[in-house]
Scaffold this motif. Sequence first.
Motif, PDB file in Angstrom:
ATOM      1  N   TRP A 158       6.358  30.095  37.233  1.00 15.30           N
ATOM      2  CA  TRP A 158       6.007  29.615  38.562  1.00 15.30           C
ATOM      3  C   TRP A 158       7.255  29.522  39.420  1.00 15.30           C
ATOM      4  CZ3 TRP A 158       0.871  29.181  39.368  1.00 15.30           C
ATOM      5  CH2 TRP A 158       0.056  29.102  38.241  1.00 15.30           C
ATOM      6  N   ALA A 159       7.132  30.006  40.646  1.00 21.55           N
ATOM      7  CA  ALA A 159       8.271  29.984  41.567  1.00 21.55           C
ATOM      8  C   ALA A 159       8.547  28.571  42.074  1.00 21.55           C
ATOM      9  CB  ALA A 159       8.006  30.925  42.748  1.00 21.55           C
ATOM     10  N   ARG A 160       7.496  27.756  42.198  1.00 17.32           N
ATOM     11  CA  ARG A 160       7.655  26.400  42.718  1.00 17.32           C
ATOM     12  C   ARG A 160       7.115  25.410  41.689  1.00 17.32           C
ATOM     13  NH1 ARG A 160       5.106  26.390  48.648  1.00 17.32           N
ATOM     14  NH2 ARG A 160       3.249  26.805  47.399  1.00 17.32           N
ATOM     15  N   PRO A 161       7.982  24.713  40.977  1.00 11.36           N
ATOM     16  CA  PRO A 161       7.511  23.720  39.993  1.00 11.36           C
ATOM     17  C   PRO A 161       6.764  22.580  40.686  1.00 11.36           C
ATOM     18  CG  PRO A 161       9.824  24.282  39.630  1.00 11.36           C
ATOM     19  CD  PRO A 161       9.439  24.867  40.951  1.00 11.36           C
ATOM     20  N   SER A 162       5.688  22.131  40.058  1.00 13.76           N
ATOM     21  CA  SER A 162       4.907  21.010  40.562  1.00 13.76           C
ATOM     22  C   SER A 162       5.087  19.832  39.623  1.00 13.76           C
ATOM     23  CB  SER A 162       3.422  21.399  40.647  1.00 13.76           C
ATOM     24  OG  SER A 162       2.648  20.329  41.156  1.00 13.76           O
ATOM     25  N   VAL A 163       5.674  18.750  40.137  1.00 17.27           N
ATOM     26  CA  VAL A 163       5.958  17.577  39.320  1.00 17.27           C
ATOM     27  C   VAL A 163       5.399  16.334  40.007  1.00 17.27           C
ATOM     28  CG1 VAL A 163       8.028  18.568  38.286  1.00 17.27           C
ATOM     29  CG2 VAL A 163       8.217  17.277  40.420  1.00 17.27           C
ATOM     30  N   LEU A 164       5.169  15.293  39.201  1.00 13.60           N
ATOM     31  CA  LEU A 164       4.691  14.010  39.708  1.00 13.60           C
ATOM     32  C   LEU A 164       5.871  13.065  39.884  1.00 13.60           C
ATOM     33  CD1 LEU A 164       1.476  13.561  37.535  1.00 13.60           C
ATOM     34  CD2 LEU A 164       1.599  14.251  39.935  1.00 13.60           C
ATOM     35  N   ARG A 165       5.879  12.354  41.021  1.00 15.72           N
ATOM     36  CA  ARG A 165       6.950  11.410  41.321  1.00 15.72           C
ATOM     37  C   ARG A 165       6.366  10.011  41.510  1.00 15.72           C
ATOM     38  NH1 ARG A 165       7.847  16.129  44.194  1.00 15.72           N
ATOM     39  NH2 ARG A 165       9.801  17.229  43.736  1.00 15.72           N
ATOM     40  N   TRP A 166       7.272   9.061  41.790  1.00 20.14           N
ATOM     41  CA  TRP A 166       6.832   7.681  41.943  1.00 20.14           C
ATOM     42  C   TRP A 166       5.889   7.498  43.130  1.00 20.14           C
ATOM     43  CZ3 TRP A 166       7.012   4.350  38.249  1.00 20.14           C
ATOM     44  CH2 TRP A 166       8.012   4.414  37.280  1.00 20.14           C
ATOM     45  N   ARG A 167       6.114   8.256  44.205  1.00 19.07           N
ATOM     46  CA  ARG A 167       5.213   8.111  45.350  1.00 19.07           C
ATOM     47  C   ARG A 167       3.811   8.603  45.014  1.00 19.07           C
ATOM     48  NH1 ARG A 167       8.973  11.937  47.458  1.00 19.07           N
ATOM     49  NH2 ARG A 167       8.272  14.093  47.298  1.00 19.07           N
ATOM     50  N   ASP A 168       3.705   9.545  44.089  1.00 21.86           N
ATOM     51  CA  ASP A 168       2.386   9.997  43.659  1.00 21.86           C
ATOM     52  C   ASP A 168       1.671   8.894  42.885  1.00 21.86           C
ATOM     53  OD1 ASP A 168       3.097  12.524  44.703  1.00 21.86           O
ATOM     54  OD2 ASP A 168       4.105  13.026  42.830  1.00 21.86           O
ATOM     55  N   ALA A 169       2.422   8.223  41.986  1.00 19.47           N
ATOM     56  CA  ALA A 169       1.837   7.100  41.258  1.00 19.47           C
ATOM     57  C   ALA A 169       1.463   5.972  42.205  1.00 19.47           C
ATOM     58  CB  ALA A 169       2.817   6.604  40.195  1.00 19.47           C
ATOM     59  N   GLY A 170       2.259   5.786  43.255  1.00 18.43           N
ATOM     60  CA  GLY A 170       1.944   4.744  44.234  1.00 18.43           C
ATOM     61  C   GLY A 170       0.639   5.008  44.961  1.00 18.43           C
ATOM     62  N   LEU A 171       0.383   6.274  45.299  1.00 12.23           N
ATOM     63  CA  LEU A 171      -0.871   6.617  45.971  1.00 12.23           C
ATOM     64  C   LEU A 171      -2.069   6.333  45.074  1.00 12.23           C
ATOM     65  CD1 LEU A 171      -2.386   7.894  48.369  1.00 12.23           C
ATOM     66  CD2 LEU A 171      -2.064  10.113  47.249  1.00 12.23           C
ATOM     67  N   VAL A 172      -1.974   6.709  43.797  1.00 12.04           N
ATOM     68  CA  VAL A 172      -3.071   6.435  42.861  1.00 12.04           C
ATOM     69  C   VAL A 172      -3.257   4.926  42.681  1.00 12.04           C
ATOM     70  CG1 VAL A 172      -3.893   6.790  40.508  1.00 12.04           C
ATOM     71  CG2 VAL A 172      -2.689   8.629  41.687  1.00 12.04           C
ATOM     72  N   ALA A 173      -2.150   4.178  42.644  1.00  6.84           N
ATOM     73  CA  ALA A 173      -2.247   2.722  42.517  1.00  6.84           C
ATOM     74  C   ALA A 173      -2.942   2.100  43.725  1.00  6.84           C
ATOM     75  CB  ALA A 173      -0.856   2.126  42.343  1.00  6.84           C
ATOM     76  N   ILE A 174      -2.646   2.615  44.911  1.00  2.00           N
ATOM     77  CA  ILE A 174      -3.324   2.127  46.119  1.00  2.00           C
ATOM     78  C   ILE A 174      -4.826   2.396  46.037  1.00  2.00           C
ATOM     79  CG2 ILE A 174      -3.571   2.489  48.595  1.00  2.00           C
ATOM     80  CD1 ILE A 174      -0.565   2.979  48.723  1.00  2.00           C
TER      81      ILE A 174
END
Length: 261
Positions: free
Chosen positions: A221-237
């Motif tokens: 893949w040319a662009r790696p897709s990773v999860l960050r803290w802001r992603d976890a924050g959105l799910v927590a909201i």
Amino acid sequence: MSLIVADLRHTRLASVNPVAKLAAAMVLSVTLLLSIDPVSAGVTLVLTLALLPWTGLTARAIWVRMWPITVGAGIAAVATVLYGRPSGQMYLEWGILRISDGSIDLALSIFLRVLAIALPSVILFATTDPTDLADGLAQIVRLPARFVIGALAGLRLVGLLIEDWRELSLARRARGVADTGRVRRFAGQAFALFVLAIRRGTKLATAMEARGFGAGVERTWARPSVLRWRDAGLVAIAIGIAAASVIAAIAAGTWRFILGL
């Protein structure tokens, strides 16, 4: 319309991983599908609207996408008021028309429920680039790369289909075959678009196969897709909003689990 889409790509939510957006939308949707009551849907809708300024989206951008859903929800609510299951005090009974406390409560629940499910999804996915979503589904969720890339290629062709429909309309009008018979004109033009879509899809599939998109080896893949803290924050909201809606409905005594109806 294109200017609105371009603006949405630079909002705060645009930097959130699409997989996290999908998870957040599913949390809210599944929670709302567990019960048909106005309180849980209303709480979710109010909290989502309260967070709207943080997203960076304008009210116009949301309304452009929400008005068809709002109209559909309103029609469903009116039909439920008139033909819903009667219970409680009866206000009007004329033939099959029955307006009661039960039908009004159910109509309000359905209206708020549709909006509460649709609004977060519209907000989250209006800022999502289809390529980023495909990268996330293939790399994080581990869906088959061939299926994901094929779906992405098909989605990219939707805009071309709209443009093809406009060009077909102009071409048929220039030849003088689109002045009368709207139903016949629509059927003929739809068939022409269908044939054109098959031809374009066949050429695209051949081109993708020639470039190795269907190879059986592990894909890079040319662009790696990773999860960050802001992603976890959105799910927590999203989890917080869902929990608040359930607690409020239970406290108000309106929670009605769908399997218990």
